[in-house]
Design an enzyme around this catalytic site. Structure first.
Site, PDB file in Angstrom:
ATOM      1  N   CYS A 163      28.275 -13.858 -14.105  1.00 25.68           N
ATOM      2  CA  CYS A 163      27.668 -14.825 -15.037  1.00 25.68           C
ATOM      3  C   CYS A 163      26.271 -15.214 -14.549  1.00 25.68           C
ATOM      4  CB  CYS A 163      28.552 -16.064 -15.137  1.00 25.68           C
ATOM      5  SG  CYS A 163      27.813 -17.371 -16.124  1.00 25.68           S
TER       6      CYS A 163
HETATM    7  N1  MHO Z   1      33.042 -18.496 -17.906  1.00 28.23           N
HETATM    8  C1  MHO Z   1      31.720 -18.872 -18.345  1.00 28.23           C
HETATM    9  C2  MHO Z   1      30.866 -17.710 -18.554  1.00 28.23           C
HETATM   10  C3  MHO Z   1      29.538 -18.005 -19.098  1.00 28.23           C
HETATM   11  S1  MHO Z   1      28.447 -16.905 -18.549  1.00 28.23           S
HETATM   12  C4  MHO Z   1      27.032 -17.134 -19.408  1.00 28.23           C
HETATM   13  C5  MHO Z   1      31.863 -19.759 -19.560  1.00 28.23           C
HETATM   14  O1  MHO Z   1      31.952 -19.294 -20.700  1.00 28.23           O
HETATM   15  O2  MHO Z   1      31.899 -20.952 -19.360  1.00 28.23           O
HETATM   16  O3  MHO Z   1      28.950 -15.592 -18.898  1.00 28.23           O
END
Ligand code: MHO
Length: 222
Positions: free
Chosen positions: A33
């Site tokens: 991420c």
């Molecule tokens: N688990 C994270 C991932 C966001 S990242 C921009 C969320 O959706 O909160 O991939």
């Protein structure tokens, strides 16, 4: 309902942003991420600006909801006189698991921009046979949606709004070194206690105290 305007900045362009190096190199990494590395690299002295986006795939104009075969990617403009690619590579290596296979969205990748980066990246991979990082030449980078840029700072509305007051244009905001650092500091990265920089971020004393307190709490510094 009435909202009072946050009064956290000097209202001037931050000193830090007046002395930005003219020539920078660019590093492009994918390491999960992109919110985390945006903040992590942003707090490093020598990093001039960061942006998050999508790379590594063939789909044109990917979006977060329609990523296709792209991967979340962090792009870093840095001053090579202050920080080397080797150091950036180390930060990359030790802040995600480059040995564990992930979905296309979160793959470990290095997009090199020149021969030197290519060599350093490939040497790093060869030093450990468990590393599965995909190394390829840089091609396209599609900036992510505005709300993904400096995401950690955007989670702190008063500070975010304070910097948006200085930089109403989102592109100026994203490119600001002061904003790039603040995004790292709100995540507890960096060394604010030694950074004279705190004074050059464009915040007034209330803003500086707010940012310092958040950094101190999250970083666990005394
Ligand atoms: N688990 C994270 C991932 C966001 S990242 C921009 C969320 O959706 O909160 O991939």
């Amino acid at each position: 309902m009435m909202f009072s305007k946050p009064q956290l900045t000097t209202g001037e362009v931050p000193e830090m942003d007046k002395n930005v190096p003219k020539y920078t190199n660019t590093a492009t990494f994918a390491m999960g991420c992109f919110w985390g590395p945006d903040a992590l690299f942003g707090a490093k002295p020598g990093v001039v600006r960061t942006r998050v986006g999508y790379a590594g795939g063939k789909k044109t104009s990917p979006t977060y909801r329609d990523l296709g075969d792209h991967t979340e990617t962090i792009q870093i403009d840095y001053d090579p006189k202050e920080i080397g690619y080797e150091e950036l590579l180390k930060i990359f290596l030790y802040n995600h698991d480059p040995t564990y296979p992930k979905s296309t969205q979160y793959r470990s990748m290095i997009f090199y921009h020149d021969k030197e980066q290519e060599k350093l990246a490939k040497d790093m991979k060869e030093s450990n046979s468990d590393i599965i990082t995909i190394i390829q030449p840089f091609k396209d980078f599609y900036p992510a949606e505005d709300y993904h840029q400096k995401y950690r700072l955007s989670m702190n509305k008063p500070l975010y709004m304070a910097f948006r007051d200085i930089y109403p244009d989102i592109n100026d905001f994203v490119d600001s070194t002061a904003v790039t650092r603040a995004n790292g500091y709100v995540s507890g990265h960096g060394h604010i206690e030694t950074a004279e920089e705190l004074r050059s971020l464009g915040l007034n004393s209330t803003g500086r105290k707010k940012l310092y307190d958040i950094w101190k709490k999250i970083s666990g510094a005394e």
